[in-house]
Design a protein around this motif. Structure first.
Motif, PDB file in Angstrom:
ATOM      1  N   VAL A   7     -54.555  56.304  42.901  1.00  0.00           N
ATOM      2  CA  VAL A   7     -53.995  55.550  41.618  1.00  0.00           C
ATOM      3  C   VAL A   7     -53.777  56.720  40.623  1.00  0.00           C
ATOM      4  N   GLU A  47     -57.539  53.425  45.376  1.00  0.00           N
ATOM      5  CA  GLU A  47     -57.742  52.213  45.186  1.00  0.00           C
ATOM      6  C   GLU A  47     -57.618  51.653  46.579  1.00  0.00           C
ATOM      7  N   GLU A  86     -61.310  50.231  42.594  1.00  0.00           N
ATOM      8  CA  GLU A  86     -61.028  51.521  42.335  1.00  0.00           C
ATOM      9  C   GLU A  86     -62.142  52.235  42.726  1.00  0.00           C
TER      10      GLU A  86
END
Length: 629
Positions: free
Chosen positions: A13, A33, A38
């Motif tokens: 990410v 992710e 996350e």
């Protein structure tokens, strides 16, 4: 140089560092992710970033090399720790037994009462008994005991002396010898087959009675002889009749072909295995494995409620000789069922370093079935407020919630190597023993797969059998779906949760920490949100018949397709998701009475304590359950 590898298959990410940056221990290096969740990847040591091997937005596989960093020159070599892969804390190991519980003078306390009593010179008949009893002690066999110690292992009597409260063990069948009188002298059998290779008796753990049995690996490799089968059957009858917990030290090689005194061919009529299995659900049964545990010994071990094993153990339904005899190849003992394999597949419930820790874990486990504790220490009251991140997409470790709910030092996790989507543990809440379930957002975003369902359903059965209330901490997007997961017989496995919950006789209390979606959330709440004694949520709770994102894509497909693809469609999608989130918030759920309350996380222990006081354990149901798998 330090090399940082990806802990899971995911998409990058964001990088929070660049080449040339100096990082300190604890700094977040990047965000991954996976399954819409996350994961922070942190540095544990100081260093300087040398090279990033992937760009933001790229997909990486588990184990892929992500980053290379250099040591900082002013930190002495050999003192700096490595950069770690994630910020997930490692569960603390089981605490070792206290010093006074380790074997020493107590190690031979398993000999029959009176063997070392001081007093006047004994009569000849008593002297004969005392001399005979002396052969049952470890001191009479210094060579095999020394060999055992050289391997880092303890004798059967040392383990039982450590398990039982000091002076509480009474041995049954100590004078038995192997059923080989037709081929060996009496002196040989007395000296070399004491107790027929198995120590059995009654004792106390934490002041309450138990049955303890230990195969003696220094006697005929801990194999199962005719006499020790008889001893086992005797103790199992006592345990069942008096409802006594059983602890079995199961190390050994299985059936013994050398017992020729009995006029039998195969010995398949022995009742030990059926008798041992009848204890299931009647009394707590604990199995401990160190060294090699094969064949019949492993079959008994597998019947136990919980299996505690050491790192150096091997567990298998056949040892090297049986495997080779079946034409399946030639293997060393350590190649068959090592602890790393058996912990990962769920055979081992508690993995420890050595027999000292194994015994300590057994005593800890048994304590949960011995009633409430008068004294306890509560964890910090407000720590639970910080468990769930404000960012609803950020993963976290629900074990911190377990630790914040359980009395300090009481938590005992089970099957940590298997079914990682759900944590199962025993603990106490204000002194009262309970079973704890918790979804694990660190694995598949908390989705429930086949292994997690099997682990949880079996745990419900364990708590139900022995009358432990169950506390469920919910954070799941539902059951795992897709072609790959259906190939694991997902339908049958996850349905076990509903069947197990339908037969519960113990109180069930549910706390939704964050996600409570679909059938998975219903399964985590004993079949539905109104099935438990209460279902409450933290303010971070969010609810829906399915995941918010999926609900928007399906329910508003036409509206989304009517907008040009790109930023405008994304903005509408984000707006619809936010609306769904507001509609499915914990407070909104409480206004429609679909849950019972929204609570301050700091009040969780108080809610659980009041609920446990109000709840009652019902009598066991007469009708058996039919498992779905």
């Amino acid at each position: 140089m330090h090399k940082l590898h990806s802990p899971l298959q995911a998409q990058i990410v964001q990088w929070l560092v660049a080449p040339g940056d100096t990082v300190r221990a604890g700094d977040v290096m990047l965000i991954l992710e996976a399954m819409k969740m996350e994961h922070e990847v942190r540095a544990q040591a100081d260093g300087r970033v040398a090279e990033l091997l992937f760009a933001a937005g790229e997909l990486v596989n588990e184990g892929d090399l992500l980053l290379i960093s250099e040591r900082i020159a002013h930190i002495p070599r050999g003192l700096e720790p490595e950069i770690i892969q994630t910020a997930v804390p490692t569960p603390a190991p089981v605490a070792p037994a206290p010093a006074e519980a380790t074997p020493g003078a107590n190690a031979n306390a398993c000999a029959s009462i009176g063997a070392s009593a001081a007093g006047p010179a004994p009569r000849p008949d008593l002297q004969k008994l005392l001399q005979r009893q002396a052969f049952t002690r470890d001191t009479s066999r210094p060579v095999p005991i020394a060999k055992r110690h050289a391997q880092g292992l303890r004798s059967a009597r040392e383990n039982i002396a450590d398990l039982c409260d000091a002076g509480s063990f009474t041995e049954y069948g100590a004078l038995a010898v192997a059923a080989q009188r037709s081929r060996r002298s009496a002196e040989d059998l007395i000296q070399n087959t004491p107790a027929d290779g198995m120590v059995t008796g009654t004792g106390q753990v934490n002041g309450q009675p138990i049955v303890a049995m230990a195969y003696d690996a220094t006697v005929l490799a801990g194999t199962q002889g005719m006499r020790n089968h008889q001893k086992t059957d005797r103790m199992l009858g006592i345990a069942l009749q008096n409802k006594l917990p059983v602890v079995l030290f199961a190390e050994g090689g299985g059936g013994r072909p050398g017992d020729v005194d009995m006029p039998i061919v195969a010995g398949l009529h022995v009742t030990t295995f059926a008798s041992f299995a009848r204890l299931n659900g009647q009394v707590p049964v604990v199995g401990i494995a160190a060294g090699r545990c094969f064949a019949g010994n492993a079959a008994l071990l597998g019947c136990c409620d919980v299996i505690i094993a050491t790192q150096g153990s091997n567990i298998g339904m056949g040892g090297p000789a049986m495997v080779e005899g079946g034409g399946l190849g030639v293997f060393k003992p350590e190649q068959i069922g090592p602890s790393s394999v058996q912990h990962g597949n769920g055979v081992i419930d508690i993995l420890v370093d050595d027999e000292v820790q194994a015994v300590a874990a057994a005593r800890h486990y048994l304590s949960f079935f011995q009633g409430p504790a008068k004294d306890f220490t509560a964890p910090p009251t407000y720590a639970l407020r910080d468990v769930v991140p404000e960012n609803r997409l950020r993963v976290y470790d629900t074990r911190t919630a377990l630790q914040g709910i359980a009395d300090t030092g009481s938590l005992l996790e089970l099957r940590t190597g298997f079914g990682k989507g759900i944590h199962t543990a025993l603990a106490r809440v204000e002194g009262r023993p309970v079973g704890l379930l918790a979804n694990n957002p660190l694995h598949l975003g908390g989705a429930i797969d086949a292994d997690a369902a099997d682990k949880a359903a079996r745990f419900l059965q364990l708590c139900n059998a022995h009358g432990l209330p169950i506390v469920s901490l919910v954070d799941t997007p539902g059951f795992m779906v897709g072609p790959d997961t259906e190939a694991t017989a997902q339908v049958r496995h996850v349905s076990r949760l509903f069947i197990a919950a339908a037969h519960l006789r113990v109180p069930y209390l549910s706390v939704v920490l964050r996600k409570g979606y679909g059938l998975g959330a219903m399964a985590m709440t004993a079949g539905g949100f109104h099935s438990p004694l209460f279902t409450v949520a933290w303010p971070t709770g969010e609810f829906g018949a399915m995941g918010l994102e999926g609900a928007v894509r399906l329910g508003f497909k036409k509206e989304l397709e009517a907008v040009p693809e790109g930023p405008e469609r994304q903005a509408l999608y984000d707006q619809l998701v936010a609306r769904q989130y507001d509609n499915g918030s914990a407070i909104q759920m409480a206004t429609t009475l679909e849950i019972d309350a929204v609570i301050d996380p700091a009040d969780t222990r108080r809610w659980l304590s009041k609920g446990l006081q109000a709840a009652r354990v019902a009598e066991a149901a007469s009708g058996p359950a039919i498992d779905t798998w």
